[in-house]
Structure formats: C-alpha cells, structure tokens
Design an enzyme around this catalytic site. Structure first.
Site, PDB file in Angstrom:
ATOM      1  N   VAL A   1       4.648   2.748   2.216  1.00 50.81           N
ATOM      2  CA  VAL A   1       5.940   3.180   1.674  1.00 50.81           C
ATOM      3  C   VAL A   1       5.709   4.053   0.451  1.00 50.81           C
ATOM      4  O   VAL A   1       4.727   3.882  -0.267  1.00 50.81           O
ATOM      5  CB  VAL A   1       6.826   1.979   1.267  1.00 50.81           C
TER       6      VAL A   1
ATOM      7  N   HIS B   1       0.848  -1.194   0.000  1.00 52.81           N
ATOM      8  CA  HIS B   1       0.000   0.000   0.000  1.00 52.81           C
ATOM      9  C   HIS B   1       0.886   1.247   0.000  1.00 52.81           C
ATOM     10  O   HIS B   1       1.911   1.298   0.676  1.00 52.81           O
ATOM     11  CB  HIS B   1      -0.916   0.008   1.227  1.00 52.81           C
ATOM     12  N   HIS B   2       0.457   2.251  -0.745  1.00 53.56           N
ATOM     13  CA  HIS B   2       1.272   3.454  -0.882  1.00 53.56           C
ATOM     14  C   HIS B   2       1.362   4.238   0.429  1.00 53.56           C
ATOM     15  O   HIS B   2       2.271   5.055   0.611  1.00 53.56           O
ATOM     16  CB  HIS B   2       0.703   4.341  -1.982  1.00 53.56           C
ATOM     17  N   ALA B   3       0.419   4.021   1.356  1.00 57.25           N
ATOM     18  CA  ALA B   3       0.511   4.664   2.666  1.00 57.25           C
ATOM     19  C   ALA B   3       1.632   4.067   3.504  1.00 57.25           C
ATOM     20  O   ALA B   3       2.146   4.713   4.415  1.00 57.25           O
ATOM     21  CB  ALA B   3      -0.813   4.526   3.421  1.00 57.25           C
TER      22      ALA B   3
END
Length: 203
Positions: free
Chosen positions: A124, A120-122
C-alpha cells in the site's frame, strides 16, 4: 537487508471494559477482509526472475500469522512503547505470506491499549494505507458479523512454475516494446526453466 521498506503506525485506545486482544482483532479483520483485499495478497517470485514478482491471493491466508499479542515492558510509558515499536520495526516481514502485521500491545500505563500496524510499502502507499485503516474503525463500539470465509484446503494452491512463467510471458506480450528489449535474456531463461522442469518430470 538494511532497507526493509515497511512502514509502521501506532494507535492508542482508551481502556475498554471488554478488554482488547489479538483474538478480538482477528475477528474484526476477518469480518471486513472483503473490503481490504490487499491484505490477502502475497508476492510470488518468477522463475529465473525474468519478470517482476507477481501479486497473488494467498491460498493459505491465516490471520494468526499476522495478528499478535505483545506486552510492553514496565512501566509501560511512551518510552517503552517507542522501544517496542522499534523492535518490531527492526524485523523484516516474511515473504512467504502477505506483507503485513498487527501487534496488539498490553501492559501500558493507565490500562490504555495500543495497536502497532506494520505494512510493506509495496502493498500500500500512503492513501491506500489510510483507506485500509479506516475500514477497521467505527464511530460506535460494536462487534461486526463475521462475513469472511476462507477457501477449503483442497481448493488452495500456489501457482506452479509453469503457470508463473506463462503469466509472465503473457504480460510481456501485452507490451511489445518490452518484448523486443528483453527478448534475448527471456529466451535464455525460458530455455533453462524448461530444461529444469523436464528434468524434474523425468527424474
């Protein structure tokens, strides 16, 4: 639901004499987890959403919930690998555990192995993702010693509603401008949560 915000990467590996599967990948990640601490963190929602969700170390962290074996359809070429990657990417990550998965792909043409990483972009950003992946690879083939040990079950617990609420209020107190801006809604939410907790304790 239509914007899951995870990113995927596909890595291809030459055939290995010893074979490569999810079990071996779990041993590899376990031996280096101390260098990849974000992989142990999960999201906790704050009661009544009076504050942003918080990152906590998952006390129930289990690599078997994150690393899986999967077989690609025959004939196992680039088109089949792409289709499998799309299928894996279509599913949202489960929010009750750290937001990542690794899929070890079998059945590719020529005995090649593939690893599909889903983050998930949250958890990294681009550079942090590259750094995490760099910790998984070596210049020489080897089995690293297992260094990671999970906490015993009796020590593992998630924060309570009171603890989450206290942490949120402490965060607000560190930023006075935001306290003034959100004072009204925060006070109302705190009152509702306190009533709900009292009802649980007395009921």
């Amino acid at each position: 639901p239509n914007n899951p915000l995870h990113v995927l990467a596909v890595a291809l590996f030459e055939p290995s004499a010893n074979g490569f599967d999810a079990s071996r990948m779990r041993r590899l990640v376990a031996s280096r987890i101390e260098r990849m601490q974000p992989l142990r963190r999960r999201v906790m929602e704050i009661p009544m959403q009076i504050h942003y969700p918080m990152w906590i170390d998952d006390p129930h962290f289990d690599l078997s919930n994150h690393i899986f074996d999967v077989a690609v359809q025959a004939p196992g070429g680039p088109a089949e690998l792409a289709a499998l990657t799309c299928e894996i990417g279509r599913e949202p990550l489960k929010r009750d555990r750290p937001l990542w998965e690794i899929w070890v792909v079998h059945g590719l043409d020529g005995g090649v192995s593939a690893v599909i990483t889903k983050l998930h972009h949250a958890l990294v950003d681009g550079m942090a993702g590259i750094e995490l992946m760099a910790n998984l690879f070596d210049f020489e083939p080897k089995e690293p010693p297992l260094m990671f040990r999970m906490a015993p079950p009796e020590e593992a617990k998630l924060p309570s509603e009171r603890e989450l609420l206290a942490g949120s209020l402490l965060s607000y107190l560190r930023r006075p401008a935001r306290v003034l801006q959100a004072a009204g809604s925060t006070a109302l939410s705190v009152n509702r949560i306190a009533q709900r907790i009292r009802q649980r304790e007395t009921g």
